[in-house]
Design a protein around this motif. Sequence first.
Motif, PDB file in Angstrom:
ATOM      1  N   UNK A 340       0.836  -1.196   0.000  1.00  0.00           N
ATOM      2  CA  UNK A 340       0.000   0.000   0.000  1.00  0.00           C
ATOM      3  C   UNK A 340       0.881   1.261   0.000  1.00  0.00           C
ATOM      4  N   UNK A 341       1.717   1.394  -1.032  1.00  0.00           N
ATOM      5  CA  UNK A 341       2.640   2.540  -1.054  1.00  0.00           C
ATOM      6  C   UNK A 341       2.621   3.209  -2.428  1.00  0.00           C
ATOM      7  N   UNK A 342       2.942   4.499  -2.426  1.00  0.00           N
ATOM      8  CA  UNK A 342       3.167   5.262  -3.654  1.00  0.00           C
ATOM      9  C   UNK A 342       2.125   5.003  -4.723  1.00  0.00           C
ATOM     10  N   UNK A 343       2.612   4.910  -5.952  1.00  0.00           N
ATOM     11  CA  UNK A 343       1.724   4.739  -7.100  1.00  0.00           C
ATOM     12  C   UNK A 343       0.901   3.459  -7.018  1.00  0.00           C
ATOM     13  N   UNK A 344       1.450   2.430  -6.387  1.00  0.00           N
ATOM     14  CA  UNK A 344       0.719   1.151  -6.306  1.00  0.00           C
ATOM     15  C   UNK A 344      -0.615   1.350  -5.604  1.00  0.00           C
ATOM     16  N   UNK A 345      -0.590   2.140  -4.533  1.00  0.00           N
ATOM     17  CA  UNK A 345      -1.798   2.336  -3.716  1.00  0.00           C
ATOM     18  C   UNK A 345      -2.858   3.125  -4.475  1.00  0.00           C
ATOM     19  N   UNK A 346      -2.440   3.818  -5.532  1.00  0.00           N
ATOM     20  CA  UNK A 346      -3.406   4.623  -6.273  1.00  0.00           C
ATOM     21  C   UNK A 346      -3.872   3.930  -7.550  1.00  0.00           C
ATOM     22  N   UNK A 347      -2.974   3.186  -8.175  1.00  0.00           N
ATOM     23  CA  UNK A 347      -3.377   2.483  -9.404  1.00  0.00           C
ATOM     24  C   UNK A 347      -4.328   1.343  -9.054  1.00  0.00           C
ATOM     25  N   UNK A 348      -4.024   0.655  -7.963  1.00  0.00           N
ATOM     26  CA  UNK A 348      -4.830  -0.500  -7.581  1.00  0.00           C
ATOM     27  C   UNK A 348      -5.883  -0.068  -6.568  1.00  0.00           C
ATOM     28  N   UNK A 349      -7.138  -0.310  -6.908  1.00  0.00           N
ATOM     29  CA  UNK A 349      -8.207   0.005  -5.951  1.00  0.00           C
ATOM     30  C   UNK A 349      -8.397  -1.258  -5.105  1.00  0.00           C
ATOM     31  N   UNK A 350      -8.111  -1.118  -3.817  1.00  0.00           N
ATOM     32  CA  UNK A 350      -8.092  -2.285  -2.929  1.00  0.00           C
ATOM     33  C   UNK A 350      -9.433  -3.036  -2.967  1.00  0.00           C
ATOM     34  N   UNK A 351      -9.343  -4.332  -3.154  1.00  0.00           N
ATOM     35  CA  UNK A 351     -10.463  -5.274  -3.195  1.00  0.00           C
ATOM     36  C   UNK A 351     -11.364  -5.083  -4.415  1.00  0.00           C
ATOM     37  N   UNK A 352     -10.986  -4.191  -5.330  1.00  0.00           N
ATOM     38  CA  UNK A 352     -11.728  -4.039  -6.578  1.00  0.00           C
ATOM     39  C   UNK A 352     -10.867  -4.520  -7.752  1.00  0.00           C
ATOM     40  N   UNK A 353      -9.699  -3.876  -7.919  1.00  0.00           N
ATOM     41  CA  UNK A 353      -8.854  -4.297  -9.045  1.00  0.00           C
ATOM     42  C   UNK A 353      -7.571  -4.970  -8.567  1.00  0.00           C
ATOM     43  N   UNK A 354      -7.503  -5.298  -7.305  1.00  0.00           N
ATOM     44  CA  UNK A 354      -6.333  -5.975  -6.735  1.00  0.00           C
ATOM     45  C   UNK A 354      -6.444  -5.913  -5.222  1.00  0.00           C
ATOM     46  N   UNK A 355      -5.420  -6.403  -4.541  1.00  0.00           N
ATOM     47  CA  UNK A 355      -5.437  -6.343  -3.071  1.00  0.00           C
ATOM     48  C   UNK A 355      -4.192  -5.604  -2.593  1.00  0.00           C
ATOM     49  N   UNK A 356      -4.378  -4.774  -1.577  1.00  0.00           N
ATOM     50  CA  UNK A 356      -3.243  -4.029  -1.020  1.00  0.00           C
ATOM     51  C   UNK A 356      -2.912  -4.547   0.373  1.00  0.00           C
ATOM     52  N   UNK A 357      -1.660  -4.457   0.739  1.00  0.00           N
ATOM     53  CA  UNK A 357      -1.246  -4.875   2.090  1.00  0.00           C
ATOM     54  C   UNK A 357      -0.187  -3.896   2.602  1.00  0.00           C
ATOM     55  N   UNK A 358      -0.007  -3.787   3.916  1.00  0.00           N
ATOM     56  CA  UNK A 358       1.000  -2.860   4.447  1.00  0.00           C
ATOM     57  C   UNK A 358       2.401  -3.321   4.045  1.00  0.00           C
ATOM     58  N   UNK A 359       3.284  -2.397   3.599  1.00  0.00           N
ATOM     59  CA  UNK A 359       4.605  -2.819   3.117  1.00  0.00           C
ATOM     60  C   UNK A 359       5.364  -3.593   4.181  1.00  0.00           C
ATOM     61  N   UNK A 360       6.167  -4.549   3.714  1.00  0.00           N
ATOM     62  CA  UNK A 360       7.039  -5.314   4.583  1.00  0.00           C
ATOM     63  C   UNK A 360       6.290  -6.215   5.561  1.00  0.00           C
ATOM     64  N   UNK A 361       5.010  -6.428   5.302  1.00  0.00           N
ATOM     65  CA  UNK A 361       4.229  -7.266   6.215  1.00  0.00           C
ATOM     66  C   UNK A 361       3.973  -8.610   5.532  1.00  0.00           C
ATOM     67  N   UNK A 362       4.890  -9.548   5.771  1.00  0.00           N
ATOM     68  CA  UNK A 362       4.791 -10.824   5.042  1.00  0.00           C
ATOM     69  C   UNK A 362       3.578 -11.645   5.473  1.00  0.00           C
ATOM     70  N   UNK A 363       3.120 -11.436   6.707  1.00  0.00           N
ATOM     71  CA  UNK A 363       1.934 -12.195   7.164  1.00  0.00           C
ATOM     72  C   UNK A 363       0.723 -11.736   6.357  1.00  0.00           C
ATOM     73  N   UNK A 364       0.580 -10.412   6.166  1.00  0.00           N
ATOM     74  CA  UNK A 364      -0.563  -9.895   5.399  1.00  0.00           C
ATOM     75  C   UNK A 364      -0.456 -10.309   3.931  1.00  0.00           C
ATOM     76  N   UNK A 365       0.771 -10.287   3.409  1.00  0.00           N
ATOM     77  CA  UNK A 365       0.964 -10.693   2.008  1.00  0.00           C
ATOM     78  C   UNK A 365       0.572 -12.159   1.832  1.00  0.00           C
ATOM     79  N   UNK A 366       1.029 -13.006   2.754  1.00  0.00           N
ATOM     80  CA  UNK A 366       0.705 -14.438   2.659  1.00  0.00           C
ATOM     81  C   UNK A 366      -0.806 -14.636   2.776  1.00  0.00           C
ATOM     82  N   UNK A 367      -1.443 -13.891   3.676  1.00  0.00           N
ATOM     83  CA  UNK A 367      -2.897 -14.046   3.869  1.00  0.00           C
ATOM     84  C   UNK A 367      -3.643 -13.665   2.586  1.00  0.00           C
ATOM     85  N   UNK A 368      -3.206 -12.598   1.918  1.00  0.00           N
ATOM     86  CA  UNK A 368      -3.864 -12.187   0.665  1.00  0.00           C
ATOM     87  C   UNK A 368      -3.677 -13.240  -0.423  1.00  0.00           C
TER      88      UNK A 368
END
Length: 426
Positions: A340-368
């Motif tokens: 959920x950083x920089x351009x990524x957080x704006x190009x991707x609409x969370x839960x609509x066109x992709x999923x966002x997670x807090x940077x460096x959070x491997x648990x959240x990334x794995x869960x997604x």
Amino acid sequence: MRVAMLSVHSSPLARLGSKEAGGMNVYVRELARELGQRGILVDIFTRSQERDAPTIVPLSRGVRLINLHAGPAAPYDKYQLLTYLPEFVSRVRCFADGEDVSYDLIHSHYWLSGKVALALRRVWQAPVVHMFHTLGAMKNRVARSAEEVETIHRIAIERRLLHEVDAVVAATPLDRAQMVWHYGADPGRIRVIPCGVDLQRFQPGDRNAARTALGIADDAIMVVCVGRMEPLKGMDALIRATARLIDHHPEWRDRLQVVLVGGEDETQTAQWNSEQRRLDHLRQLLGVRSQVRFVGTQPQERLPHYYVAADVVAAPSHYESFGLAALEALACGAVVVASNVGGLALTIEDRRSGLLFPPDNDAALAAHIERILTDEDLAARLRSAAAQRAAEYSWPTITRRIIALYEDVKTANAAFWSARRLVRVS
Ligand code: UDP
């Protein structure tokens, strides 16, 4: 109109995905091509890293790459280039004089080219449009080692550019806000125009055919990440997430393939940079060496296979001023999980066109990733919204906005110089 495009430290023909070549190179190449197609003549000036590279290389209609020497004709550290920038400026001037051409506008990319642009502006009286691509202050915020820290010299040059160039292109409103916040820039000088994506090259395709082209089994669980081997790309979080996925789903151990595109492949160990060595160490430490695979840089025309074949495309960066690879993946209808950083957080609409997670959070990334792999409806919904989202970023749309900016800047510059002449006469 004739534009001098400056990409001094890295050529648009450099190998993408290597240390100094990524989104900026693609941007320069694609924008120049689109401008050329609209009748704008573009010369792209870059520092030649080879002794006998031809000076002029025609790239596409109306677009030429101009290779000029500055310092040794070999790769060297970007900071060393500072010493040779005056030489580069002289060579650009000689080239323009020799060809008897003048430029209506200078479009510079990255802080080093910006410095050259300011010198040329004084000589040519042509306005400067500048794009940073990355900001030193933002890189420093996420730096984890002294090696990654950008110097105060760079920051000072960036600050000067923000105050002196005629216009700055920010890739997102956030990019602009960061320039205002960290450098005290005047927001009125900054226009937000996103990067574009080649929708002919990057489009949804046949998953099985893509897997066949890559030699990936139909039943493999494939996660792809495309990026230069740099700590700020956050690939370590993806490796840690891989270990978590196998922990939760031991049955995935033999099917999971996490493919890292960029850097060097498994056989070129001598060429690995320190980040790639660090990632290699981490995958061994976590016992996921056979799941995480380095395939090295890939020519861009092969990337659609990776995006189309993937179950998930991960973009775990700590900072990304725009994030072209993620946009290309969206254009291919991939399910993108991005930090959920920089351009990524704006190009991707969370839960609509992709999923966002807090940077460096491997648990959240794995869960997604786990959610996508276990919820087919969600994956299908994200895939169809992804391609629609990317369609908003077609190059023709973006180029029209850049040309409008060029026209505004040219008009203001002409008014400035005629007012100055009037003052002189009176
Ligand atoms: N790229 C490529 N081959 C590779 C790795 C990257 O062609 O092996 C291209 C990719 O298609 C994208 C660009 O390099 O257009 C990377 O841009 P991005 O904005 O994602 O990252 P940057 O390198 O600018 O930080």
